[in-house]
Scaffold this motif. Structure first.
Motif, PDB file in Angstrom:
ATOM      1  N   GLY A  22      40.922  38.382 -25.806  1.00  0.00           N
ATOM      2  CA  GLY A  22      42.237  38.683 -26.376  1.00  0.00           C
ATOM      3  C   GLY A  22      42.511  38.037 -27.710  1.00  0.00           C
ATOM      4  N   PHE A  23      41.461  37.614 -28.428  1.00  0.00           N
ATOM      5  CA  PHE A  23      41.651  36.973 -29.726  1.00  0.00           C
ATOM      6  C   PHE A  23      41.056  37.836 -30.824  1.00  0.00           C
ATOM      7  CE2 PHE A  23      41.776  33.590 -26.615  1.00  0.00           C
ATOM      8  CZ  PHE A  23      42.879  32.853 -27.027  1.00  0.00           C
ATOM      9  N   ASN A  24      41.744  37.852 -32.001  1.00  0.00           N
ATOM     10  CA  ASN A  24      41.259  38.652 -33.112  1.00  0.00           C
ATOM     11  C   ASN A  24      40.243  37.881 -33.941  1.00  0.00           C
ATOM     12  OD1 ASN A  24      42.717  36.861 -34.682  1.00  0.00           O
ATOM     13  ND2 ASN A  24      44.447  38.247 -34.970  1.00  0.00           N
ATOM     14  N   ALA A  25      39.819  38.505 -35.056  1.00  0.00           N
ATOM     15  CA  ALA A  25      38.795  37.877 -35.899  1.00  0.00           C
ATOM     16  C   ALA A  25      39.255  36.564 -36.484  1.00  0.00           C
ATOM     17  CB  ALA A  25      38.390  38.842 -37.019  1.00  0.00           C
ATOM     18  N   ALA A  26      40.547  36.405 -36.678  1.00  0.00           N
ATOM     19  CA  ALA A  26      41.083  35.157 -37.209  1.00  0.00           C
ATOM     20  C   ALA A  26      41.175  34.087 -36.136  1.00  0.00           C
ATOM     21  CB  ALA A  26      42.461  35.401 -37.825  1.00  0.00           C
ATOM     22  N   GLY A  27      40.927  34.484 -34.874  1.00  0.00           N
ATOM     23  CA  GLY A  27      40.944  33.517 -33.789  1.00  0.00           C
ATOM     24  C   GLY A  27      42.279  33.382 -33.085  1.00  0.00           C
ATOM     25  N   TYR A  28      43.200  34.330 -33.302  1.00  0.00           N
ATOM     26  CA  TYR A  28      44.528  34.244 -32.698  1.00  0.00           C
ATOM     27  C   TYR A  28      44.775  35.441 -31.770  1.00  0.00           C
ATOM     28  CZ  TYR A  28      45.222  30.680 -36.210  1.00  0.00           C
ATOM     29  OH  TYR A  28      45.095  29.554 -36.974  1.00  0.00           O
ATOM     30  N   ASN A  29      45.551  35.171 -30.715  1.00  0.00           N
ATOM     31  CA  ASN A  29      45.886  36.259 -29.797  1.00  0.00           C
ATOM     32  C   ASN A  29      47.103  37.020 -30.307  1.00  0.00           C
ATOM     33  OD1 ASN A  29      48.120  34.699 -29.157  1.00  0.00           O
ATOM     34  ND2 ASN A  29      47.205  33.861 -27.311  1.00  0.00           N
ATOM     35  N   ILE A  30      47.568  37.956 -29.514  1.00  0.00           N
ATOM     36  CA  ILE A  30      48.651  38.820 -29.971  1.00  0.00           C
ATOM     37  C   ILE A  30      49.949  38.054 -30.184  1.00  0.00           C
ATOM     38  CG2 ILE A  30      49.470  39.460 -27.662  1.00  0.00           C
ATOM     39  CD1 ILE A  30      49.711  42.363 -28.783  1.00  0.00           C
ATOM     40  N   LYS A  31      50.069  36.858 -29.560  1.00  0.00           N
ATOM     41  CA  LYS A  31      51.261  36.026 -29.730  1.00  0.00           C
ATOM     42  C   LYS A  31      51.121  35.053 -30.896  1.00  0.00           C
ATOM     43  CE  LYS A  31      52.707  36.224 -24.874  1.00  0.00           C
ATOM     44  NZ  LYS A  31      53.048  35.419 -23.673  1.00  0.00           N
ATOM     45  N   GLY A  32      49.915  35.037 -31.520  1.00  0.00           N
ATOM     46  CA  GLY A  32      49.736  34.196 -32.689  1.00  0.00           C
ATOM     47  C   GLY A  32      49.167  32.831 -32.412  1.00  0.00           C
ATOM     48  N   TYR A  33      48.602  32.609 -31.223  1.00  0.00           N
ATOM     49  CA  TYR A  33      48.031  31.308 -30.884  1.00  0.00           C
ATOM     50  C   TYR A  33      46.517  31.421 -30.744  1.00  0.00           C
ATOM     51  CZ  TYR A  33      52.839  29.959 -29.940  1.00  0.00           C
ATOM     52  OH  TYR A  33      54.167  29.697 -30.064  1.00  0.00           O
ATOM     53  N   ASN A  34      45.795  30.350 -31.162  1.00  0.00           N
ATOM     54  CA  ASN A  34      44.344  30.361 -31.044  1.00  0.00           C
ATOM     55  C   ASN A  34      43.908  29.953 -29.640  1.00  0.00           C
ATOM     56  OD1 ASN A  34      44.560  27.558 -30.891  1.00  0.00           O
ATOM     57  ND2 ASN A  34      43.991  27.245 -33.034  1.00  0.00           N
ATOM     58  N   ARG A  35      42.614  29.802 -29.475  1.00  0.00           N
ATOM     59  CA  ARG A  35      42.088  29.504 -28.144  1.00  0.00           C
ATOM     60  C   ARG A  35      42.544  28.145 -27.621  1.00  0.00           C
ATOM     61  NH1 ARG A  35      37.982  33.346 -27.228  1.00  0.00           N
ATOM     62  NH2 ARG A  35      37.399  34.435 -29.136  1.00  0.00           N
ATOM     63  N   GLN A  36      42.897  27.253 -28.538  1.00  0.00           N
ATOM     64  CA  GLN A  36      43.389  25.955 -28.104  1.00  0.00           C
ATOM     65  C   GLN A  36      44.902  25.951 -27.900  1.00  0.00           C
ATOM     66  OE1 GLN A  36      41.176  26.199 -30.888  1.00  0.00           O
ATOM     67  NE2 GLN A  36      39.555  25.945 -29.357  1.00  0.00           N
ATOM     68  N   ASP A  61      49.656  27.276 -38.266  1.00  0.00           N
ATOM     69  CA  ASP A  61      50.097  26.024 -38.871  1.00  0.00           C
ATOM     70  C   ASP A  61      49.651  24.826 -38.052  1.00  0.00           C
ATOM     71  OD1 ASP A  61      51.404  27.332 -40.974  1.00  0.00           O
ATOM     72  OD2 ASP A  61      53.162  27.700 -39.705  1.00  0.00           O
ATOM     73  N   GLY A  62      48.981  25.081 -36.916  1.00  0.00           N
ATOM     74  CA  GLY A  62      48.475  23.999 -36.099  1.00  0.00           C
ATOM     75  C   GLY A  62      49.430  23.480 -35.047  1.00  0.00           C
ATOM     76  N   PHE A  63      50.478  24.249 -34.734  1.00  0.00           N
ATOM     77  CA  PHE A  63      51.459  23.802 -33.742  1.00  0.00           C
ATOM     78  C   PHE A  63      51.414  24.699 -32.503  1.00  0.00           C
ATOM     79  CE2 PHE A  63      52.995  22.408 -37.850  1.00  0.00           C
ATOM     80  CZ  PHE A  63      53.309  21.071 -37.597  1.00  0.00           C
ATOM     81  N   ASP A  64      51.661  24.070 -31.328  1.00  0.00           N
ATOM     82  CA  ASP A  64      51.680  24.858 -30.096  1.00  0.00           C
ATOM     83  C   ASP A  64      53.054  25.505 -29.926  1.00  0.00           C
ATOM     84  OD1 ASP A  64      53.422  22.883 -29.205  1.00  0.00           O
ATOM     85  OD2 ASP A  64      51.927  21.878 -27.962  1.00  0.00           O
TER      86      ASP A  64
END
Length: 659
Positions: free
Chosen positions: A503-517, A522-525
Motif C-alpha cells: 500500500g505504499f507508493n514510489a515515494a514510500g507513502y501510503n494513501i494517508k501520507g505516512y511511510n512504512r515507519q 515532514d517526519g512526523f507521525d
C-alpha cells in the motif's frame, strides 16, 4: 534410339544436305536429359526445365530476381538493402542508426557519440573532453587558467600569490611575516629575532649578546661586565687586560687564555688541548680535575656534581622544582597546571574542550562526535551512518526501496535509482551504466543479464518463447503489454494506482501520507511527533528542545544556551566577566587584583598576572611576562597595555582626555 529413327525418317523425306547434318550429329557425344517432366512441365522434384518450382524458386530457394521466400538475397539483404535485423551493408537501419544506437556521423538519437559527447564537444553534464564546461570551469570548480571562481588555484593561492589566510607559498604574508611572526630576515614586527635580538644585536631591553646597552651600560646595572670590562672591551683599570692580564675574551697579550691555550686550542709549545696534563693541585690546563670539575665545582658543560648549572637547571632543562626556563614541567604544564596551549592535565581547556575540539561528553561545540554525528545519530547534513535522513532518504532523495521523494522513480535532476534519465542517458554521459547495461537492462550486444535479447532469443540463438507474448498475453518476464503481471503489479512492484502490495507508493507513502515507519514527509507521525520525540515546534513531551532548553530558554538545570542561569552565573558559579558572587575570579582575585586571602598573591605566591613577590614571572622566569610587561604593567619603554605611561600620556604625548 530416338535419334536413329529420326535419321531414318530424315533419309526418307529430306534431301542429302539435311541427311549429312544428322550424320554428323550422330557422331557427337550424346548429353542425355534423363529428367522426366509431367504434362505441366515439372520433374519429380517439382522443378521445370528452367530450374524453378511452381512458386518460382530454384533449388537454392531463390526466385528469378534472386530473392528467397522471405525477400532476402544470398547475402541476406532484401530489395531495399536491409537484412532480417533491419540493417544495411554498413550496419545501419532505415532510421539511420546502427545496433549501438549511433548514426553514420557517430551520434545517437540524443546527439551524443560513443564517448558521450555531442557535436559541440560537451557531454550530458555539460563538460568537454578535457573536463571543462562552456564557461571554462571543470568539475572541481577550477578554470582553464587554473583558478576557481573565488580566484584561488588548486593549492589555494590567488594570482597575487597569497592564500585565504594571507600567506604566500613561502609562508609569508603581504607584510612579509610568517605565521610565527618573523620576516625573511628572521625578525618579528617589533624587529627582534627568535632569541630576542634585533638586527643591530640588541634585545627589547636594549642589551646585546654580551649584556651591554647602546650607552655601554651592562645589564647588571654597572658599566662593566662581571670581569670588569666595558662595552668597548676596556677594563676598569684602563687597559685592554684585567689584573690577571686577560682581555674581554679571556686571552692574554700573547693570545693564550688562563689555561695556556690560544683560540685554536694550542699551547705556546704547540701542544693541543687534547694532550691533558694535571698540575700539582690536580687541575689540567683547562682548570678541570680528574673527575671533570673545575675549582668552582662545574664540569666542562657547566654542571655541578648534582647536574645543575649556575642558574639551577639540569641538562634536560629543568630545575629542582621540575620546571624549565619557561616555567613548564616535563609534561608541559606550568605551576597552574596549564600547558602552553591552554589545556589542563586532563586535556581540556577552560571552555571544557580538548585539543580535537570535543567536550567530556564526546561532542564538540556544534554537538557532533569524532565521526561527525550528533547525539541523535545524524551528521551536519542530516544523514545517519547509513546515508539516510530522518525521512529515510539518501542524498539524492531515494529511499531504501529506490523510490524518490517526488513520488516518481526519478530525482530532481531526472535520474532514477540506477542513474538513468528518461532519455536513457546515464549519469556517466553514455547509454550504458558501469556494468554495461542500458536503461532497459540490455548490453551493447542486445542481451539482458539473463542472456535474452529483446525478441526473446538467447545468445546461442534459441528462442525462449515462440512469441514475445504467450497465449495469455504475458512476456518472458511475466508482464503483459500494459506492463503489469498477473497480480496487477508493474516491473517495479506498483499497481495501476501507483501503490505496491503493502500500500505504499514510489515515494514510500501510503494513501494517508505516512511511510512504512508511520511518519509523513515532514517526519512526523499522526500525533505530530517525530522519531526523536519532538513536535513540530521542536519540543519534546516534557517541554525541552534538542538543545535541552525549555520554552523559557533555560535547561532543566536552569542554564541558558551560553551556560548561565537566570542570575547570570555558570555551573561553576562565575558570571560572564569571570567573577563569582563574591567578586573573585577562578584564581581567587577580585577586580582590583586583590586575592581572597587578603593579599595580592595566591597560595602559590603569584599575583593575578603570574608574578611572584620578587617580581619574577612564573612562566618566563624574568622580570617581564611573555609580552614584555613587568609586574607593574609597563613595558621597557614605560607604556602599559593600553598605550599609556605612568603619567597617563600616550606615545604622542596626549593624555586620555585629549582623545
Amino acid at each position: 534410339m530416338t535419334r536413329i529413327i529420326m535419321v531414318t525418317i530424315d533419309r526418307l523425306f529430306f534431301r542429302r544436305e539435311t541427311m549429312d547434318f544428322f550424320d554428323k550429329l550422330n557422331e557427337q557425344p550424346i548429353e542425355r536429359d534423363e529428367r522426366v517432366y509431367n504434362s505441366e512441365g515439372y520433374d519429380r522434384q517439382g522443378f521445370n526445365k528452367a530450374g524453378y518450382n511452381r512458386h518460382g524458386y530454384n533449388a537454392q530457394g531463390y526466385n528469378s530476381s534472386g530473392f528467397d521466400m522471405y525477400g532476402f538475397d544470398a547475402r541476406g539483404f532484401d530489395k531495399n538493402g536491409y537484412n532480417n535485423q533491419g540493417y544495411d551493408e554498413d550496419g545501419f537501419k532505415a532510421t539511420g542508426f546502427d545496433k549501438n544506437g549511433f548514426n553514420r556521423q557517430g551520434y545517437n538519437r540524443y546527439g551524443y557519440d560513443a564517448q558521450g559527447y555531442n557535436k559541440q564537444g560537451y557531454n550530458v553534464q555539460g563538460y568537454d573532453r578535457n573536463g571543462y564546461k562552456a564557461d571554462g570551469y571543470n568539475r572541481q570548480g577550477y578554470h582553464k587558467n587554473g583558478f576557481n571562481k573565488e580566484g584561488y588555484d588548486i593549492q589555494g593561492y590567488k594570482r597575487d600569490g597569497f592564500n585565504k589566510q594571507g600567506y604566500d607559498r613561502e609562508g609569508f604574508d603581504k607584510n612579509g611575516y610568517n605565521r610565527q611572526g618573523y620576516n625573511r630576515d628572521g625578525l618579528n614586527k617589533q624587529g627582534y629575532d627568535l632569541y630576542g635580538f634585533n638586527s643591530e644585536g640588541y634585545t627589547k631591553f636594549g642589551y646585546d649578546r654580551r649584556g651591554f646597552s647602546r650607552e655601554g651600560k651592562h645589564a647588571n646595572g654597572t658599566m662593566y661586565d662581571k670581569r670588569g670590562f666595558d662595552f668597548h672591551g676596556v677594563h676598569r683599570t684602563g687597559g685592554l687586560y684585567d689584573e690577571s692580564g686577560y682581555d674581554q675574551d679571556g686571552h692574554d697579550e700573547t693570545g693564550f687564555n688562563a689555561q695556556g691555550y690560544d683560540k685554536n686550542g694550542f699551547t705556546a709549545e704547540g701542544n693541543h688541548i687534547s694532550e691533558i696534563t694535571y698540575d700539582r693541585f690536580g687541575y689540567d690546563a683547562n682548570g678541570f680535575n680528574r673527575i671533570g670539575f673545575n675549582k668552582e665545582g662545574y664540569d666542562k658543560n657547566g654542571y655541578d656534581k648534582h647536574g645543575y648549572d649556575k642558574e639551577g637547571y639540569k641538562a634536560n632543562g629543568f630545575n629542582i622544582q621540575g620546571y624549565d626556563r619557561q616555567g613548564y614541567d616535563a609534561d608541559g604544564f606550568n605551576r597552574a597546571g596549564i600547558d602552553k596551549d591552554g589545556y589542563n592535565q586532563d586535556g581540556f581547556n577552560r571552555f571544557g574542550y580538548n585539543r580535537e575540539g570535543f567536550g567530556r561528553n564526546g561532542f564538540n561545540q556544534q554537538g557532533y562526535d569524532s565521526e561527525g554525528f550528533n547525539q541523535q545519530g545524524y551528521d551536519i547534513n542530516g544523514y545517519d551512518r547509513e546515508g539516510y535522513d530522518k525521512a529515510g532518504r539518501d542524498v539524492k532523495g531515494f529511499s531504501r526501496e529506490g523510490n524518490h521523494a517526488n513520488g516518481t522513480k526519478y530525482d530532481a535532476k531526472g535520474y532514477n535509482v540506477n542513474g538513468f534519465n528518461r532519455n536513457g542517458i546515464h549519469l556517466n554521459g553514455s547509454l550504458y551504466d558501469e556494468q554495461g547495461y542500458d536503461h532497459e537492462g540490455y548490453n551493447v550486444a542486445g542481451f539482458n543479464k539473463r542472456g535474452v535479447d529483446r525478441r526473446g532469443f538467447t545468445q546461442d540463438g534459441s528462442l525462449v518463447n515462440d512469441k514475445l507474448y504467450d497465449s495469455s498475453g504475458y512476456d518472458q518476464e511475466g508482464f503483459n503489454r500494459r506492463g503489469f503481471n498477473k497480480e496487477g503489479y508493474d516491473r517495479y512492484g506498483y499497481d495501476r494506482y501507483g501503490y505496491d502490495e503493502d500500500g505504499f507508493n514510489a515515494a514510500g507513502y501510503n494513501i494517508k501520507g505516512y511511510n512504512r515507519q508511520g511518519y509523513d514527509q515532514d517526519g512526523f507521525d499522526r500525533f505530530g511527533i517525530d522519531q526523536e520525540g519532538y513536535n513540530r515546534e521542536g519540543f519534546n513531551k516534557i517541554g525541552y528542545n534538542r538543545q535541552g532548553l525549555g520554552r523559557n530558554g533555560y535547561s532543566r538545570q536552569g542554564y541558558d544556551a551560553e551556560g548561565f542561569n537566570k542570575q547570570g552565573y555558570d555551573i561553576n558559579g562565575f558570571n560572564r566577566q569571570g567573577y563569582n558572587r563574591f567578586g573573585y575570579d577562578v584564581r581567587g582575585f577580585n577586580r582590583e587584583g586583590k586575592h581572597a586571602n587578603g593579599t595580592k598573591y595566591d597560595t602559590k605566591g603569584l599575583d593575578r598576572n603570574g608574578f611572584t613577590v620578587q617580581g619574577i614571572h612564573s612562566i618566563t622566569g624574568k622580570l617581564t611576562d611573555e609580552e614584555g610587561y613587568e609586574q607593574a604593567g609597563y613595558d621597557a619603554e614605560g607604556y602599559d597595555r593600553t598605550g599609556y605611561d605612568r603619567k597617563r600620556l600616550d606615545r604622542q604625548g596626549r593624555n586620555v582626555w585629549e582623545k
